[in-house]
Design an enzyme around this catalytic site. Structure first.
Site, PDB file in Angstrom:
ATOM      1  N   GLY A 121     -18.460  52.889 -12.662  1.00 40.23           N
ATOM      2  CA  GLY A 121     -17.781  52.444 -13.726  1.00 40.23           C
ATOM      3  C   GLY A 121     -18.942  51.426 -14.398  1.00 40.23           C
TER       4      GLY A 121
ATOM      5  N   GLY B 185     -19.609  49.863 -18.300  1.00 42.08           N
ATOM      6  CA  GLY B 185     -18.393  49.577 -19.214  1.00 42.08           C
ATOM      7  C   GLY B 185     -18.595  48.070 -19.110  1.00 42.08           C
ATOM      8  N   GLN B 186     -17.585  47.431 -19.830  1.00 41.17           N
ATOM      9  CA  GLN B 186     -17.575  46.010 -20.201  1.00 41.17           C
ATOM     10  C   GLN B 186     -17.778  45.112 -19.032  1.00 41.17           C
ATOM     11  OE1 GLN B 186     -14.071  44.127 -21.688  1.00 41.17           O
ATOM     12  NE2 GLN B 186     -15.248  42.470 -22.462  1.00 41.17           N
TER      13      GLN B 186
ATOM     14  N   ASP C 153     -22.012  55.764 -13.441  1.00 40.59           N
ATOM     15  CA  ASP C 153     -21.052  55.921 -14.352  1.00 40.59           C
ATOM     16  C   ASP C 153     -21.061  57.297 -14.924  1.00 40.59           C
ATOM     17  OD1 ASP C 153     -19.745  53.600 -16.339  1.00 40.59           O
ATOM     18  OD2 ASP C 153     -19.326  55.485 -16.964  1.00 40.59           O
ATOM     19  N   ILE C 154     -20.079  57.920 -15.736  1.00 41.51           N
ATOM     20  CA  ILE C 154     -20.196  59.283 -16.310  1.00 41.51           C
ATOM     21  C   ILE C 154     -21.040  59.054 -17.578  1.00 41.51           C
ATOM     22  CG2 ILE C 154     -18.147  60.675 -15.467  1.00 41.51           C
ATOM     23  CD1 ILE C 154     -16.680  59.558 -18.098  1.00 41.51           C
TER      24      ILE C 154
ATOM     25  N   TYR D 295      -0.986  51.749 -18.454  1.00 43.84           N
ATOM     26  CA  TYR D 295      -2.185  51.073 -17.866  1.00 43.84           C
ATOM     27  C   TYR D 295      -1.714  50.022 -16.921  1.00 43.84           C
ATOM     28  CZ  TYR D 295      -6.031  47.820 -17.540  1.00 43.84           C
ATOM     29  OH  TYR D 295      -6.945  46.828 -17.253  1.00 43.84           O
TER      30      TYR D 295
ATOM     31  N   LYS E 119      -2.089  50.087 -12.793  1.00 41.72           N
ATOM     32  CA  LYS E 119      -2.682  48.793 -11.935  1.00 41.72           C
ATOM     33  C   LYS E 119      -1.649  48.315 -10.792  1.00 41.72           C
ATOM     34  CE  LYS E 119      -6.664  48.401 -13.650  1.00 41.72           C
ATOM     35  NZ  LYS E 119      -7.817  48.818 -12.814  1.00 41.72           N
TER      36      LYS E 119
HETATM   37  N1  SER Z   1      -8.209  43.565 -20.993  1.00 47.17           N
HETATM   38  C1  SER Z   1      -7.247  44.500 -20.723  1.00 47.17           C
HETATM   39  C2  SER Z   1      -6.536  44.859 -21.869  1.00 47.17           C
HETATM   40  O1  SER Z   1      -6.414  44.659 -22.798  1.00 47.17           O
HETATM   41  C3  SER Z   1      -6.253  43.736 -19.933  1.00 47.17           C
HETATM   42  O2  SER Z   1      -6.441  44.088 -18.354  1.00 47.17           O
HETATM   43  O3  SER Z   1      -6.246  46.312 -21.624  1.00 47.17           O
END
Ligand code: SER
Length: 316
Positions: free
Chosen positions: A9, A12-13, A35-36, A141, A145
């Site tokens: 990954g 990404g950010q 990464d993909i 999400y 997690k």
């Molecule tokens: N920055 C993330 C989100 O907004 C929170 O872990 O999804």
């Protein structure tokens, strides 16, 4: 024994900046980015295209480069995950289980996996949220997690896997673009302020959330991974605090740099995710166990963001 790192990954950010931080610390050749999708920035070291759900592909990269540590960052974030909950669950769970299994089989010495403030929900205390508290997330999400934290703890307790984790707050940086989070407004505001002198926030003016400047987050991540094993006592995930602010507070700071800056508000579905999360985090466990301390407050973060982003946007 030499250390060889794989970041999954990496485009990404967080990945974009973490790869840079790891390469500065351990050398470009010893950090493999993967990464993909192609990276956001030019690579100074090895890069592999691989899908985080492709166990064979990951094993091939591990074998080819003699990888000993994996930082697994691939995930769908809060807002994107709500658009396709089934896929979010699949990606966010399969990827961590593949890496934990590889570690259990002895193919990896250490694993890093990020959790989030999204593990908390409407029933969690909102201010100075403790390390151990009610976790009833309302986003897919957050559910993924929280489940991931459970798996990390389980693999540590049952198989002795050395897996380490941080519950990141919203992350703000100028080097990479955020992707699909509820806290992304706090990055977009800088780009729009510099380009247009105005920004419309998708969160309301008073939505205070825990946030952190990327240099603090990268330092925390590498420090946690480098901490002596006996100092790492939380094997679910560590609370980590940087700063907390609302859209109207950051708008006031941005206006110091952009006279006449105009902020408008048009809350969308992301408002509900933000409303379910804490306003501030108690990170005393991270401070006590491995010496965490943030460096940037709101003013210092905004000053640094503005300076770097202005130069970057001028150059592009
Ligand atoms: N920055 C993330 C989100 O907004 C929170 O872990 O999804």
């Amino acid at each position: 024994m030499s250390k060889k790192i794989l970041v999954i990954g990496a485009s990404g950010q967080i990945g974009t900046e973490l790869v840079e931080g790891l390469r500065d610390r351990f050398g470009a050749e010893d950090v493999v980015a993967s990464d993909i999708k192609e990276p956001q920035v030019r690579q100074s070291g090895p890069f592999a295209l691989v899908n985080a759900m492709d166990r064979r592909g990951i094993e091939r990269v591990i074998d080819k480069h003699g990888i000993s540590e994996v930082y697994l960052l691939a995930a769908l974030l809060s807002a994107t995950a709500e658009k396709d909950p089934a896929f979010a669950w699949k990606l966010n769970m399969e990827s961590i289980l593949i890496i934990l299994e590889l570690a259990r089989e002895g193919k990896l010495r250490k694993v890093y996996w990020p959790s989030s403030i999204a593990v908390f929900g409407p029933t969690t205390p909102k201010d100075k949220t403790p390390q151990h508290t009610t976790t009833e997330p309302s986003t897919v999400y957050g559910i993924s997690k929280l489940a991931g934290e459970g798996w990390c703890k389980y693999y540590h307790q049952r198989y002795g896997v050395d897996v380490r984790s941080i519950r990141y707050p919203g992350l703000i940086g100028w080097k990479s673009a955020p992707g699909g989070g509820t806290t992304d407004y706090a990055v977009h505001i800088f780009h729009e302020a510099i380009k247009k002198g105005a920004y419309t926030s998708f969160l309301g003016p008073e939505s205070t959330l825990p946030m952190m400047y990327m240099p603090d987050a990268i330092r925390a991540t590498i420090d946690l991974m480098e901490a002596p094993v006996e100092q790492v006592k939380e094997r679910g995930s560590y609370n980590l605090a940087g700063l907390s602010f609302s859209p109207e507070q950051i708008a006031a700071e941005v206006a110091r740099h952009i006279p006449g800056f105009k902020m408008a508000y048009a809350p969308d579905e992301r408002q509900a995710y933000a409303d379910s999360w804490p306003r501030s985090i108690d990170d005393s466990a991270a401070r006590a166990d491995w010496g965490w301390k943030p460096q940037y407050d709101l003013t210092a973060m905004v000053d640094d963001m503005m300076a770097h982003l202005r130069t970057k946007l001028k150059a592009s």
